[in-house]
Design a protein around this motif. Structure first.
Motif, PDB file in Angstrom:
ATOM      1  N   UNK A 294       9.370 -81.524  23.248  1.00 20.66           N
ATOM      2  CA  UNK A 294       9.712 -82.596  23.131  1.00 20.66           C
ATOM      3  C   UNK A 294       8.293 -84.045  23.530  1.00 20.66           C
ATOM      4  N   UNK A 295       8.878 -84.882  23.548  1.00 25.89           N
ATOM      5  CA  UNK A 295       7.609 -86.567  22.706  1.00 25.89           C
ATOM      6  C   UNK A 295       6.847 -86.522  24.169  1.00 25.89           C
ATOM      7  N   UNK A 296       5.737 -86.441  24.449  1.00 24.59           N
ATOM      8  CA  UNK A 296       4.562 -86.809  25.953  1.00 24.59           C
ATOM      9  C   UNK A 296       4.542 -87.831  25.768  1.00 24.59           C
ATOM     10  N   UNK A 297       4.162 -88.865  26.305  1.00 22.81           N
ATOM     11  CA  UNK A 297       3.553 -90.431  26.333  1.00 22.81           C
ATOM     12  C   UNK A 297       2.183 -89.946  27.683  1.00 22.81           C
ATOM     13  N   UNK A 298       1.271 -90.402  27.689  1.00 20.39           N
ATOM     14  CA  UNK A 298       0.324 -89.991  28.064  1.00 20.39           C
ATOM     15  C   UNK A 298      -0.263 -91.163  28.977  1.00 20.39           C
ATOM     16  N   UNK A 299      -0.454 -92.097  29.651  1.00 19.58           N
ATOM     17  CA  UNK A 299      -0.635 -93.093  30.443  1.00 19.58           C
ATOM     18  C   UNK A 299      -1.711 -92.807  31.090  1.00 19.58           C
ATOM     19  N   UNK A 300      -3.107 -94.186  30.796  1.00 15.33           N
ATOM     20  CA  UNK A 300      -4.692 -93.214  30.712  1.00 15.33           C
ATOM     21  C   UNK A 300      -5.273 -95.007  31.774  1.00 15.33           C
TER      22      UNK A 300
END
Length: 147
Positions: A141-147
């Motif tokens: 499934x989609x993964x949103x990576x926050x930096x």
């Protein structure tokens, strides 16, 4: 679009950026969230040092992890509910974070994973590992990576 968002945290300041972003997204989309944290098993030393580890040490470690995660997850859940977001919490003991995140997302029918990353590259990434990279490489499934 995203109706059930899995948000991971380890309680760090960096992870909080991912939590904040995930909760804001959930609020905007009207999504429910599952907030997850995982704690690794007691690190069993090898060699001579292993003789000093007792079952009591392992039990205290597990109890300390449980207490810390209860506090962490209760805080994030309270924030989510204060924003009007339906929130559930999950603590997966004795597990690597990436495996726990992937298994929970699949089991609970999540359709987006939100997590933070240091964005390390090269030797630092090799030495320190990356739970985020493992999730990205193995998620269906989609993964949103926050930096």
């Amino acid at each position: 679009m995203y109706t059930h968002i899995l948000i991971s945290t380890d309680g760090s300041e960096l992870a909080q950026n991912g939590v904040d972003h995930g909760l804001s997204l959930a609020k905007a989309l009207g999504s429910k969230v599952t907030i997850i944290t995982a704690t690794e098993a007691f690190p069993i030393p090898t060699g001579v040092a292993a003789w000093g580890v007792t079952p009591g040490d392992i039990a205290r470690y597990a109890a300390d992890c449980e207490k810390a995660t209860e506090t962490l997850l209760a805080s994030v859940k309270a924030t989510a509910e204060g924003m009007g977001i339906e929130a559930r919490t999950v603590h997966v003991p004795d597990a690597r974070a990436a495996a726990a995140i992937l298994e929970t997302a699949q089991r609970d029918g999540c359709n987006l994973i939100v997590m933070a990353s240091h964005g390390r590259r090269g030797v630092k990434r090799l030495l320190l590992g990356s739970q985020t990279a493992e999730v990205l490489a193995n998620s269906s499934i989609p993964v949103l990576v926050v930096r």
